[in-house]
Design a protein around this motif. Structure first.
Motif, mmCIF file in Angstrom:
data_model
loop_
_atom_site.group_PDB
_atom_site.id
_atom_site.type_symbol
_atom_site.label_atom_id
_atom_site.label_comp_id
_atom_site.label_asym_id
_atom_site.label_seq_id
_atom_site.Cartn_x
_atom_site.Cartn_y
_atom_site.Cartn_z
ATOM 1 N N CYS A 36 0.879 -1.273 -0.033
ATOM 2 C CA CYS A 36 -0.162 0.206 0.179
ATOM 3 C C CYS A 36 0.855 1.375 -0.017
ATOM 4 O O CYS A 36 1.731 1.351 0.856
ATOM 5 N N LYS A 38 -0.251 4.457 0.652
ATOM 6 C CA LYS A 38 -0.995 5.239 1.531
ATOM 7 C C LYS A 38 -1.331 6.287 1.000
ATOM 8 O O LYS A 38 -1.419 7.574 1.537
ATOM 9 N N SER A 39 -1.727 6.230 -0.197
ATOM 10 C CA SER A 39 -2.264 7.658 -1.003
ATOM 11 C C SER A 39 -3.702 7.739 -1.101
ATOM 12 O O SER A 39 -4.376 8.784 -1.603
ATOM 13 N N GLY A 40 -4.471 6.665 -0.632
ATOM 14 C CA GLY A 40 -5.921 6.592 -0.506
ATOM 15 C C GLY A 40 -6.342 6.357 -1.971
ATOM 16 O O GLY A 40 -7.339 6.865 -2.500
ATOM 17 N N CYS A 41 -5.767 5.279 -2.565
ATOM 18 C CA CYS A 41 -6.172 5.045 -4.168
ATOM 19 C C CYS A 41 -7.728 4.448 -3.941
ATOM 20 O O CYS A 41 -8.112 3.824 -2.906
ATOM 21 N N CYS A 44 -7.920 0.414 -3.538
ATOM 22 C CA CYS A 44 -6.834 -0.214 -2.722
ATOM 23 C C CYS A 44 -7.560 -1.464 -2.101
ATOM 24 O O CYS A 44 -8.389 -1.226 -1.481
ATOM 25 N N PHE A 48 -6.448 0.870 3.249
ATOM 26 C CA PHE A 48 -6.125 2.022 3.782
ATOM 27 C C PHE A 48 -7.444 3.088 3.942
ATOM 28 O O PHE A 48 -7.837 3.244 2.604
ATOM 29 N N ASP A 49 -7.390 3.981 4.901
ATOM 30 C CA ASP A 49 -8.536 4.834 4.902
ATOM 31 C C ASP A 49 -7.588 6.094 4.978
ATOM 32 O O ASP A 49 -7.061 6.453 6.233
ATOM 33 N N LYS A 50 -7.462 7.043 4.038
ATOM 34 C CA LYS A 50 -6.802 8.291 4.002
ATOM 35 C C LYS A 50 -7.375 9.270 4.986
ATOM 36 O O LYS A 50 -6.469 10.115 5.650
ATOM 37 N N LYS A 51 -8.550 9.180 5.386
ATOM 38 C CA LYS A 51 -9.335 10.138 6.419
ATOM 39 C C LYS A 51 -8.826 9.828 7.658
ATOM 40 O O LYS A 51 -8.458 10.919 8.653
ATOM 41 N N HIS A 53 -6.043 7.936 8.277
ATOM 42 C CA HIS A 53 -4.572 7.412 8.365
ATOM 43 C C HIS A 53 -4.249 6.086 8.888
ATOM 44 O O HIS A 53 -3.234 5.762 9.412
ATOM 45 N N THR A 55 -4.718 1.462 8.283
ATOM 46 C CA THR A 55 -5.296 0.440 7.411
ATOM 47 C C THR A 55 -6.144 -0.654 8.276
ATOM 48 O O THR A 55 -6.099 -0.505 9.632
#
Length: 55
Positions: A36, A38-41, A44, A48-51, A53, A55
């Motif tokens: 991952c 960690k770009s919030g693809c 994905c 990973f949850d970008k909001k 930060h 997994t």
């Protein structure tokens, strides 16, 4: 510093073009890459949850 672990050759099904013309990588590609970023693809498979930060 090299941020990329390895270059993955693109194959059919690894991405599609969005209506805006951007390349969007699929779950297939992310699984081949093996980690991952960690770009919030959008696709994905690693959760990973970008909001939040995490997994």
């Amino acid at each position: 510093m090299n941020y990329f672990k390895k270059q993955i050759p693109l194959e059919e099904g690894d991405f599609y073009l969005t209506k805006e013309g951007y390349r969007c990588f699929t779950e297939q590609y992310h699984l081949k890459r093996g980690y991952c970023c960690k770009s919030g693809c959008r696709h994905c498979p690693y959760g990973f949850d970008k909001k939040n930060h995490n997994t």
